[in-house]
Write a protein that holds these residues in place. Structure first.
Motif, PDB file in Angstrom:
ATOM      1  N   THR A  34      31.923   4.610  12.658  1.00 44.66           N
ATOM      2  CA  THR A  34      30.680   3.904  12.893  1.00 44.66           C
ATOM      3  C   THR A  34      30.590   2.712  11.948  1.00 44.66           C
ATOM      4  O   THR A  34      31.158   2.741  10.859  1.00 44.66           O
ATOM      5  CB  THR A  34      29.470   4.858  12.696  1.00 44.66           C
ATOM      6  N   ARG A  74      27.545  -0.337  10.660  1.00 42.44           N
ATOM      7  CA  ARG A  74      26.157  -0.777  10.702  1.00 42.44           C
ATOM      8  C   ARG A  74      25.998  -2.034   9.849  1.00 42.44           C
ATOM      9  O   ARG A  74      26.542  -2.127   8.758  1.00 42.44           O
ATOM     10  CB  ARG A  74      25.222   0.281  10.125  1.00 42.44           C
ATOM     11  N   LYS A  86      19.470  -5.729  13.680  1.00 40.51           N
ATOM     12  CA  LYS A  86      20.312  -4.585  13.321  1.00 40.51           C
ATOM     13  C   LYS A  86      21.417  -4.470  14.359  1.00 40.51           C
ATOM     14  O   LYS A  86      21.155  -4.402  15.557  1.00 40.51           O
ATOM     15  CB  LYS A  86      19.476  -3.302  13.304  1.00 40.51           C
ATOM     16  N   SER A 133      24.968  -2.283  15.389  1.00 43.59           N
ATOM     17  CA  SER A 133      25.702  -1.051  15.110  1.00 43.59           C
ATOM     18  C   SER A 133      26.729  -0.802  16.215  1.00 43.59           C
ATOM     19  O   SER A 133      26.573  -1.265  17.342  1.00 43.59           O
ATOM     20  CB  SER A 133      24.759   0.145  14.981  1.00 43.59           C
TER      21      SER A 133
END
Length: 187
Positions: free
Chosen positions: A92, A94, A107, A109
């Motif tokens: 992942t 971010r 944001k 991600s």
């Protein structure tokens, strides 16, 4: 533990949702999220166990800059879903970007997952824009956000899912901009 009451337009049943995150000093994380259906008593949950790393930005001189919450955060770990009774391994990333020096944030991600049982990959990318309005009234702060998930399913198809939220202190109204909506109250 964070808890909230949720009611959505699909199930039309009240749920008690919960989330708990445990983080060590070395950035290992155990995160458990789920819900209890107040009508049927069924419990569904998801778990994540992984390790996170902060990508240290470099200045032009080669020296590391001070860490802040806008850094790129990269993690790897194992996900488990009680509804499917399957686990997935994945990575992942971010990144939060403050826009214009105000309370407006972008944001970004990305999750890339692999299911060893089915031997199929999947993933999701998200872009979310949020704006906080402090002291909207004497007793209210408001946050408005819109975003879109681009889900890559096990067949390799990309499904776009836009969403929005209006949040006032403890209350939230969520929508998919189609026929689906939900209301949440933080306890």
């Amino acid at each position: 533990m964070e808890t909230q009451l949720t009611f959505d337009s699909k199930a039309k049943q009240l749920n008690l949702a919960f989330k708990q995150r445990f983080v060590t000093d070395s950035n290992f994380q155990l995160k458990i999220t789920g819900g209890i259906n107040t009508k049927t008593g069924t419990v569904q949950y998801q778990g994540f166990l992984g390790k996170f790393f902060l990508a240290k930005p470099r200045s032009s001189s080669g020296y590391s800059l001070a860490a802040d919450k806008k850094q790129l955060r990269i993690g790897a770990g194992v996900h488990y879903d009680s509804a499917s009774e399957q686990y997935q391994v994945g990575v992942t990333a971010r990144k939060n970007l403050q826009l214009g020096g105000s309370e407006t944030w972008l944001k970004l991600s990305q999750d890339a997952l692999y299911n060893p049982q089915t031997q199929k990959p999947s993933g999701v990318g998200t872009a979310q824009l949020s704006k906080s309005i402090f002291s909207f009234t004497d007793t209210q702060d408001v946050r408005v956000l819109v975003g879109c998930n681009a889900v890559i399913n096990h067949n390799g198809d990309i499904v776009k899912a836009p969403y929005g939220q209006i949040r006032e202190n403890n209350w939230s109204l969520n929508t998919t901009f189609k026929n689906d909506w939900s209301i949440q109250y933080d306890l």
